[in-house]
Scaffold this active site. Structure first.
Site, PDB file in Angstrom:
ATOM      1  N   ARG A 175      12.715   2.279  -8.078  1.00  0.00           N
ATOM      2  CA  ARG A 175      11.692   1.549  -8.848  1.00  0.00           C
ATOM      3  C   ARG A 175      10.618   2.567  -9.231  1.00  0.00           C
ATOM      4  NH1 ARG A 175       8.806  -4.136  -8.006  1.00  0.00           N
ATOM      5  NH2 ARG A 175      10.878  -4.658  -8.766  1.00  0.00           N
TER       6      ARG A 175
ATOM      7  N   LYS B 126       2.360  16.280  -5.539  1.00  0.00           N
ATOM      8  CA  LYS B 126       2.118  17.721  -5.713  1.00  0.00           C
ATOM      9  C   LYS B 126       2.440  18.170  -7.132  1.00  0.00           C
ATOM     10  CE  LYS B 126       3.654  18.423  -0.952  1.00  0.00           C
ATOM     11  NZ  LYS B 126       4.866  18.784  -0.201  1.00  0.00           N
TER      12      LYS B 126
END
Lengths: 312, 154
Positions: free
Chosen positions: A110, A89
């Site tokens: 990660r 978003k």
């Protein structure tokens, strides 16, 4: 001892880059990993929650962290791909971290962007562990590599270490070479010329008076090696498919290697492998790559327990 | 009458302001850009390719009624580590500063790695100087090592 009281400075610390570790840090951490392996405490991280933020897919590292944390009694939350998060978003990483730190005691992340882990550490007041940031760092891989060498060879000092494969793009090779520079290793870089060790790293090693040799054929140097660290030629690093085809089969190790090597040579690989190590080597005492992957558990447990202040 | 060897001034003197001397000619215009003088109304003189004993050729910038901030001096040090900054008052040199490269450079250099987080999100860049001559810096975030030719300023 002050040394033990302050837990060697690990409590609350972020684990972002192998460059942040002194030799003393490395040896202390490896000693705690050994303790974790020999006498695991299944309630050490009771009531602790780890956020596993994997913006980029990874099976081995994510499962290893998840398992390491749960085996010590902790719980984990998180996601395994960015598509399910509010990053889609348009949320910034900074904001995501500011939110996640409210829910957990430690963040394991990660990310596909280089430097994302350092930024997360700047944003968070809780410890951040880097589980890989783009092509940059993957410090827990390097730490488990060191632990494997120490366990298998009994020492880290003064070993002859060969690195083979894609040395240009292989971040595991770059980080391990930097880490081993604390231990007076002699290094042998074996690769096609086009995939050789970057000049910046060679300059750094020269600056630390580390001896190294470059070669294209493993047979030129194999008799001298105590450790051979093999890496995959990474398809995803080549812009040109034809270039990849040229190098993908550059190395195919099989049992004939053992005839021209020291008897106690150990062969390591961060995995996954494609064709560079013939499975006929798997059953030999020289092949340690599966045990190497298993060593990720005690090493990650040690890190997590240390940064959470659970090792006194 | 005393015989004086009169040196010809290549750039007009200023009454008050700053003279930046010993700039490598090739970066003189980059140094100009640091000073951000687009809207500036006081006199500015720039000279390039002047003969210099120590450098071969050099550039000079003279800016009237303008003094530099610490941030600007640090930026100049990155492009021109041997530059001198002279503060001029009453046509004379009031103070002479040899610019010095700081060990850390915050929010001055742009990282040359397009996949570095500092080029993706609005955050301050942070570089450490790993070698002064020739200049080499490392990005605290992505650990990219950059040489002088790779360096662009924010």
């Amino acid at each position: 001892m002050i040394f033990l009281m302050d837990n060697n400075g690990f409590k609350g610390r972020d684990i972002i880059s192998i460059r942040d570790f002194s030799k003393k840090d490395l040896l202390y951490l490896l000693s705690i990993a050994k303790r974790m392996e020999q006498s695991p405490d299944t309630s050490l991280l009771n009531n602790k929650i780890a956020s596993l933020l994997f913006f980029e897919p990874s099976t081995r590292t994510r499962l290893s962290f998840d398992s390491a944390f749960k085996k010590l009694g902790g719980k984990t939350i998180g996601f395994a791909q960015a598509e399910v998060t509010s990053v889609k978003k348009g949320e910034t990483l900074w904001d995501t971290i500011k939110m996640v730190e409210q829910y957990s005691d430690v963040i394991i992340m990660r990310h596909y962007i280089e430097g994302a882990a350092r930024l997360a550490a700047e944003a968070a007041s809780i410890p951040v562990l880097n589980a890989g940031d783009g092509a940059n760092q993957h410090p827990t891989q390097t730490l488990l590599d060191l632990y494997t060498i120490l366990k298998e060879k009994g020492t880290l000092e003064g070993l002859n270490i060969g690195f083979l494969g894609d040395l240009k793009y292989g971040r595991t090779v770059h980080s391990l070479a930097i880490a081993l520079s604390h231990f007076n290793a002699k290094m042998f870089f074996i690769s096609p010329k086009a995939l050789s060790m970057p000049k910046d790293y060679l300059d750094e090693l020269k600056g630390k008076n580390i001896k190294f040799t470059e070669a294209e054929d493993v047979a030129e140097v194999s008799k001298q090696l105590d450790v051979l660290y093999v890496t995959r030629i990474q398809k995803e690093r080549f812009a040109d498919a034809l270039e990849y085809e040229k190098y993908k089969n550059a190395y195919k190790l099989d049992k004939s290697l053992l005839k021209i090597s020291k008897k106690d040579l150990i062969i390591m690989h961060p995995l996954p492998r494609v064709g560079e190590i013939n499975p006929e080597l798997d059953d030999t005492k020289n092949a340690v790559y599966f045990r190497q992957a298993g060593n990720g558990i005690p090493v990650r447990q040690a890190l997590l327990a240390l940064v959470l202040g659970k090792i006194k | 009458m005393k015989q004086a060897i009169k040196k010809e001034l290549k750039v007009p003197a200023i009454k008050e302001g700053t003279v930046i001397d010993h700039i490598p000619s090739r970066v003189t215009f980059k140094v100009m850009r640091i000073l951000d003088l687009k809207e500036f109304e006081h006199p500015i003189s720039v000279a390039l390719n002047l003969k210099s004993k120590s450098m071969g050729h050099k550039g000079i910038i003279k800016v009237g009624s303008r003094f530099l901030t610490e941030d600007e001096v640090n930026k100049i040090a990155i492009l021109a580590p041997n530059a001198t900054v002279n503060i001029i008052k009453g046509y004379g040199v009031k103070e002479k500063i040899n610019v010095q490269l700081p060990d850390k450079v915050i929010n001055i250099i742009k990282c040359s790695n397009p996949n570095c987080i500092t080029n993706q999100e609005k955050v301050k860049t942070h570089f450490s100087i790993i070698n002064k001559a020739p200049l080499k810096v490392i990005c605290r975030h992505c650990e990219r090592v950059m040489e002088e030719s790779d360096i662009t300023l924010i």
